[in-house]
Design a protein around this motif. Structure first.
Motif, PDB file in Angstrom:
ATOM      1  N   HIS A  95     -13.088  40.623 -75.092  1.00  0.00           N
ATOM      2  CA  HIS A  95     -12.031  39.673 -74.733  1.00  0.00           C
ATOM      3  C   HIS A  95     -12.529  38.249 -74.971  1.00  0.00           C
ATOM      4  N   ASP A  96     -11.676  37.284 -74.650  1.00  0.00           N
ATOM      5  CA  ASP A  96     -12.017  35.871 -74.828  1.00  0.00           C
ATOM      6  C   ASP A  96     -13.060  35.461 -73.786  1.00  0.00           C
ATOM      7  N   LEU A  97     -14.299  35.253 -74.237  1.00  0.00           N
ATOM      8  CA  LEU A  97     -15.357  34.881 -73.289  1.00  0.00           C
ATOM      9  C   LEU A  97     -15.199  33.442 -72.808  1.00  0.00           C
ATOM     10  N   ASN A  98     -14.332  32.685 -73.472  1.00  0.00           N
ATOM     11  CA  ASN A  98     -14.099  31.301 -73.042  1.00  0.00           C
ATOM     12  C   ASN A  98     -12.881  31.187 -72.133  1.00  0.00           C
ATOM     13  N   GLY A  99     -12.315  32.342 -71.793  1.00  0.00           N
ATOM     14  CA  GLY A  99     -11.202  32.351 -70.849  1.00  0.00           C
ATOM     15  C   GLY A  99     -11.763  32.694 -69.482  1.00  0.00           C
ATOM     16  N   GLY A 100     -11.023  33.424 -68.671  1.00  0.00           N
ATOM     17  CA  GLY A 100     -11.440  33.712 -67.300  1.00  0.00           C
ATOM     18  C   GLY A 100     -12.764  34.441 -67.182  1.00  0.00           C
ATOM     19  N   GLU A 101     -12.821  35.713 -67.578  1.00  0.00           N
ATOM     20  CA  GLU A 101     -14.026  36.534 -67.395  1.00  0.00           C
ATOM     21  C   GLU A 101     -15.007  36.265 -68.537  1.00  0.00           C
ATOM     22  N   ASN A 102     -16.229  35.915 -68.175  1.00  0.00           N
ATOM     23  CA  ASN A 102     -17.145  35.465 -69.218  1.00  0.00           C
ATOM     24  C   ASN A 102     -18.145  36.535 -69.661  1.00  0.00           C
ATOM     25  N   ARG A 103     -18.089  37.756 -69.093  1.00  0.00           N
ATOM     26  CA  ARG A 103     -19.019  38.792 -69.558  1.00  0.00           C
ATOM     27  C   ARG A 103     -18.318  39.777 -70.486  1.00  0.00           C
ATOM     28  N   GLY A 104     -19.019  40.248 -71.510  1.00  0.00           N
ATOM     29  CA  GLY A 104     -18.428  41.143 -72.502  1.00  0.00           C
ATOM     30  C   GLY A 104     -18.757  40.635 -73.901  1.00  0.00           C
ATOM     31  N   PHE A 105     -17.918  41.003 -74.864  1.00  0.00           N
ATOM     32  CA  PHE A 105     -18.165  40.614 -76.263  1.00  0.00           C
ATOM     33  C   PHE A 105     -16.895  40.033 -76.877  1.00  0.00           C
TER      34      PHE A 105
ATOM     35  N   SER B 100     -18.396  31.263 -94.181  1.00  0.00           N
ATOM     36  CA  SER B 100     -19.127  32.069 -93.200  1.00  0.00           C
ATOM     37  C   SER B 100     -20.058  31.177 -92.373  1.00  0.00           C
ATOM     38  N   ILE B 101     -20.068  31.399 -91.043  1.00  0.00           N
ATOM     39  CA  ILE B 101     -20.981  30.603 -90.206  1.00  0.00           C
ATOM     40  C   ILE B 101     -22.233  31.408 -89.850  1.00  0.00           C
ATOM     41  N   GLY B 102     -22.330  32.629 -90.353  1.00  0.00           N
ATOM     42  CA  GLY B 102     -23.515  33.453 -90.059  1.00  0.00           C
ATOM     43  C   GLY B 102     -23.262  34.392 -88.899  1.00  0.00           C
ATOM     44  N   CYS B 103     -23.049  33.854 -87.710  1.00  0.00           N
ATOM     45  CA  CYS B 103     -22.865  34.711 -86.530  1.00  0.00           C
ATOM     46  C   CYS B 103     -21.389  35.108 -86.407  1.00  0.00           C
ATOM     47  N   GLU B 104     -21.131  36.408 -86.188  1.00  0.00           N
ATOM     48  CA  GLU B 104     -19.734  36.861 -86.167  1.00  0.00           C
ATOM     49  C   GLU B 104     -19.271  37.357 -84.800  1.00  0.00           C
ATOM     50  N   VAL B 105     -20.214  37.857 -84.003  1.00  0.00           N
ATOM     51  CA  VAL B 105     -19.852  38.366 -82.670  1.00  0.00           C
ATOM     52  C   VAL B 105     -20.868  37.823 -81.674  1.00  0.00           C
ATOM     53  N   ILE B 106     -20.385  37.468 -80.478  1.00  0.00           N
ATOM     54  CA  ILE B 106     -21.339  37.139 -79.405  1.00  0.00           C
ATOM     55  C   ILE B 106     -21.011  37.986 -78.181  1.00  0.00           C
ATOM     56  N   GLY B 107     -22.024  38.210 -77.379  1.00  0.00           N
ATOM     57  CA  GLY B 107     -21.823  38.958 -76.141  1.00  0.00           C
ATOM     58  C   GLY B 107     -22.610  38.302 -75.029  1.00  0.00           C
ATOM     59  N   VAL B 108     -22.112  38.424 -73.814  1.00  0.00           N
ATOM     60  CA  VAL B 108     -22.804  37.855 -72.658  1.00  0.00           C
ATOM     61  C   VAL B 108     -22.955  38.964 -71.623  1.00  0.00           C
ATOM     62  N   ILE B 109     -24.198  39.215 -71.204  1.00  0.00           N
ATOM     63  CA  ILE B 109     -24.490  40.365 -70.344  1.00  0.00           C
ATOM     64  C   ILE B 109     -25.144  39.881 -69.056  1.00  0.00           C
ATOM     65  N   ASP B 110     -24.804  40.586 -67.989  1.00  0.00           N
ATOM     66  CA  ASP B 110     -25.438  40.295 -66.710  1.00  0.00           C
ATOM     67  C   ASP B 110     -26.294  41.522 -66.405  1.00  0.00           C
ATOM     68  N   THR B 111     -27.588  41.464 -66.740  1.00  0.00           N
ATOM     69  CA  THR B 111     -28.422  42.675 -66.668  1.00  0.00           C
ATOM     70  C   THR B 111     -28.706  43.091 -65.228  1.00  0.00           C
ATOM     71  N   LYS B 112     -28.592  42.125 -64.285  1.00  0.00           N
ATOM     72  CA  LYS B 112     -28.904  42.465 -62.887  1.00  0.00           C
ATOM     73  C   LYS B 112     -27.674  42.935 -62.133  1.00  0.00           C
ATOM     74  N   GLY B 113     -26.508  42.767 -62.725  1.00  0.00           N
ATOM     75  CA  GLY B 113     -25.272  43.181 -62.061  1.00  0.00           C
ATOM     76  C   GLY B 113     -24.893  42.278 -60.900  1.00  0.00           C
ATOM     77  N   ASN B 114     -25.399  41.022 -60.902  1.00  0.00           N
ATOM     78  CA  ASN B 114     -25.057  40.128 -59.780  1.00  0.00           C
ATOM     79  C   ASN B 114     -23.983  39.108 -60.150  1.00  0.00           C
ATOM     80  N   GLY B 115     -23.338  39.320 -61.279  1.00  0.00           N
ATOM     81  CA  GLY B 115     -22.229  38.435 -61.656  1.00  0.00           C
ATOM     82  C   GLY B 115     -22.644  37.228 -62.479  1.00  0.00           C
ATOM     83  N   VAL B 116     -23.955  36.957 -62.566  1.00  0.00           N
ATOM     84  CA  VAL B 116     -24.400  35.789 -63.346  1.00  0.00           C
ATOM     85  C   VAL B 116     -25.054  36.273 -64.643  1.00  0.00           C
ATOM     86  N   PRO B 117     -24.498  35.912 -65.794  1.00  0.00           N
ATOM     87  CA  PRO B 117     -25.068  36.395 -67.060  1.00  0.00           C
ATOM     88  C   PRO B 117     -26.491  35.885 -67.269  1.00  0.00           C
ATOM     89  N   ASP B 118     -27.353  36.741 -67.824  1.00  0.00           N
ATOM     90  CA  ASP B 118     -28.717  36.288 -68.111  1.00  0.00           C
ATOM     91  C   ASP B 118     -29.158  36.603 -69.540  1.00  0.00           C
TER      92      ASP B 118
END
Ligand SMILES: Cc1cc2nc3c(=O)[nH]c(=O)nc-3n(C[C@H](O)[C@H](O)[C@H](O)COP(=O)(O)OP(=O)(O)OC[C@H]3O[C@@H](n4cnc5c(N)ncnc54)[C@H](O)[C@@H]3O)c2cc1C
Length: 614
Positions: A220-230, A379-397
């Motif tokens: 989904h749109d990582l620049n919208g509400g929920e910021n974790r995902g791809f 082409s800008i090189g990077c095509e997909v980004i993802g943001v992950i919260d590895t600790k599961g505490n809601g803050v991406p790391d």
């Protein structure tokens, strides 16, 4: 540029070489004419006082100049050390070639102890734009905002802080959304920073998104509400070309004067307190120009602390050592931090993904770009980004960036030199995969704990500063990279990527031969050798409250001084959970409002309501 032309000639692409040569020629001609005439015509030969002087025309400086000039009574002078350059520099596909070129400051770090062991002398190159538009003319254009919690800590003494009001509103003020989120409530149109969908994207992006979906990550749109995902990346592109706030400024205002090739050497103070002007050099001639209302330093995360220290604002002990008289003792140059990454070319495929050097050099691509502003040159090189919260505490790391290519793509002509890679790492590792399809799924430490410094070498404004990011000095940063590699292994093991034959490059990295491949020790050795900057340094003139160890206060004013502000990546006290340009532009929008308010307050035109709005 010369290496680009000679490389294209060597590869037997005379048509592309001709186009590149003509574009370079036109740029040089334009630059020469601009410089020649500006020497004689620009009014500061006659006017030596402006309301505001903005030092640096990069992402932040352009926004500040644009907003201060909205009051048509204000006169604004932008002094930019770099050159004024044209359309060649706005072709997205040619971006990597700008590194180590005439528009790069050619900064590099001091030798690193804990990482970067596969780089020559353990030194990491730090490209930064020495050009009108600064690093926003050299960057990869990825538009990513970060997580709401990132910004709360920046204003932690401000009990009135509200993300929507104090941060999101400024992201939206700056934005000109032209892509698929145009009608979203969380995006806006008409701002100085263009944001669009990628005009060119390889099929690998969809394979990758299918792979992460199969692992239950949301897209989904990582620049919208929920910021974790791809998400598929959005970029600072308008009609297929790079578009930064500097482009917008150029077409917007009459009461802004932009002077390129103007290298600011010192900020001038009266009574060791009030900044009243700057001394700068323009083709060897020295000038002094004064500011009635304020001087805004937007010279970037290296340029701003360097200029402050040269002018006497910095750590007392250090300034004594380099023979600079003290104006005020502040922790300038401390708190340097950067997103750290690794893993280029780590994934091998058994199928082509549709972006190679021959695609870029083909005349068809040139025509597609020139006439339709589409194709591989966008082409800008990077095509997909993802943001992950590895600790599961809601803050991406952890961030994941997906590039359908790697440094082997140019057969060793440029990219490995741009990274300062050791010859042995090239010949015993990367060179071996030139006949294979490699892609890069790279992990990025979003909130590294390693901290470094920027210091002066001496008191000569033309000496390079000493940059020490102290990469991987904290074990936490290594842990996050290793978690990233574990996740990448899971992703390439999914069915959508198995269909492309995706597997880890199992040739042992030079220096790590004694470890069992894929063991924890092997990966730690790998990341300490192949430690890379993600090009996001911040923090050297940190924003902070009265009692905090910081350089500027919440009004972006340098502490213990008057009429002096810093607005650029250096004021970000910590890194956002994203590529940083959007945050730099957002903070510049916010700072411009603060500086305008300061003007109203000091001129006595203060409205009671505004005091409560602060
Ligand atoms: C290779 C690369 C790729 C990147 N990719 C992305 C990306 O895809 N997405 C993203 O969000 N971020 C990206 N970034 C980071 C982002 O572009 C920068 O953080 C941002 O542009 C910094 O803006 P700034 O205003 O702080 O500084 P800058 O844009 O660097 O502006 C500083 C300006 O000040 C001028 N200057 C310096 N010293 C002086 C002086 N003494 N006198 C006069 N002028 C001076 C400089 O020439 C420059 O024009 C990337 C960075 C790099 C290097």
């Amino acid at each position: 540029m010369i290496s680009l032309t000679s490389f294209a000639i060597r590869c037997g692409f005379p048509f592309v070489s001709f186009i590149i040569f003509m574009l370079i020629f036109m740029c040089i001609l334009k630059e020469w004419m601009f410089t020649y005439f500006s020497n004689y015509l620009l009014p500061e030969k006659i006017i030596n006082e402006f309301d505001y002087i903005v030092v640096g025309s990069g992402s932040a400086g352009s926004i500040v100049a644009l907003r201060l000039a909205e009051n048509s009574n204000n006169t604004v002078l932008v002094l930019e050390a770099g050159i004024c350059a044209g359309i060649l520099f706005d072709i997205p596909g040619l971006t990597p070639l700008l590194q180590k070129s005439l528009v790069d400051w050619h900064y590099s770090t001091v030798p690193q102890k804990h990482g970067g062991w596969a780089l020559k002398n353990n030194i990491s190159n730090w490209p930064m734009g020495s050009i009108y538009g600064g690093t926003s003319r050299l960057n990869s254009m990825i538009y990513a905002r970060g997580h709401p919690s990132d910004f709360k800590s920046w204003f932690k003494n401000d009990s009135n802080y509200l993300y929507e009001k104090h941060i999101l509103s400024y992201f939206m003020k700056a934005e000109d959304q032209r892509g698929r989120y145009k009608s979203s409530q969380l995006h806006s149109t008409g701002g100085p920073l263009a944001v669009d969908d990628l005009p060119f994207i390889t099929p690998f992006a969809q394979h990758f998104l299918d792979a992460v979906s199969s692992l239950n990550f949301s897209i989904h749109d990582l620049n919208g509400g929920e910021n974790r995902g791809f998400m598929k990346v959005q970029a600072n592109i308008k009609s297929g070309s790079r578009w930064s706030p500097a482009h917008h400024l150029l077409y917007s205002k009459n009461n802004v004067i932009i002077k390129t090739n103007a290298f600011v050497e010192e900020i001038l103070f009266s009574g060791n307190y009030e900044a009243y002007g700057v001394r700068y050099s323009h083709f060897g001639n020295k000038f002094i120009v004064n500011a009635r209302k304020g001087i805004v330093l937007s010279a970037g995360v290296v340029g701003s602390p360097k200029l402050l220290m040269l002018s006497g604002v910095g750590p007392k002990d250090h300034l004594e050592k380099v023979n600079v008289s003290l104006v005020t003792d502040l922790p300038v140059g401390d708190n340097l931090q950067d997103h750290i990454t690794t893993g280029l070319d780590l994934i091998v495929l058994n199928k082509s993904v549709g972006l190679s050097l021959s695609d870029l050099l083909s005349p068809v691509s040139a025509f597609q770009y020139i006439f339709h502003k589409r194709g591989p040159w966008t082409s800008i090189g990077c095509e997909v980004i993802g943001v992950i919260d590895t600790k599961g505490n809601g803050v991406p790391d952890l961030q994941i960036m997906v590039l359908p290519t790697g440094i082997t793509a140019d057969f060793g002509a440029h990219l490995r030199h741009a990274l300062n890679l050791k010859d042995s790492a090239w010949t015993h590792y990367f060179e071996l995969f030139q006949d294979k399809t490699t892609v890069s799924i790279i992990p990025v430490v979003l909130h590294p704990k390693s901290r470094g410094t920027v210091r002066l070498q001496d008191n000569n404004p033309y000496s390079k500063p000493l940059i020490d990011p102290n990469y991987l000095s904290e074990p936490y940063d290594v842990e996050i990279l290793l978690k990233g590699i574990e996740l990448i292994k899971k992703i390439i093991g999914t069915e959508p990527l198995s269909r492309l034959g995706a597997k880890l490059n199992d040739k042992k990295f030079p220096g790590c031969e004694n470890y069992t491949f894929d063991s924890r020790n092997y990966w730690e050795c790998y990341v300490r050798h192949f430690t890379l900057t993600s090009y996001h340094p911040v923090g050297t003139c940190s924003l902070g409250g009265k009692n905090e160890k910081s350089v500027v206060n919440y009004n972006f004013k340098v502490k213990n001084t008057n009429k002096l502000f810093v607005v650029d990546a250096s004021v970000l006290p910590t890194l956002p959970s994203a590529n940083i340009n959007a945050a730099v532009v957002m903070i510049a929008e916010k700072a411009a409002d603060m500086i305008k308010l300061e003007d109203k307050l000091s001129s006595g035109r203060c409205y009671l309501l505004e005091v409560f709005l602060r």
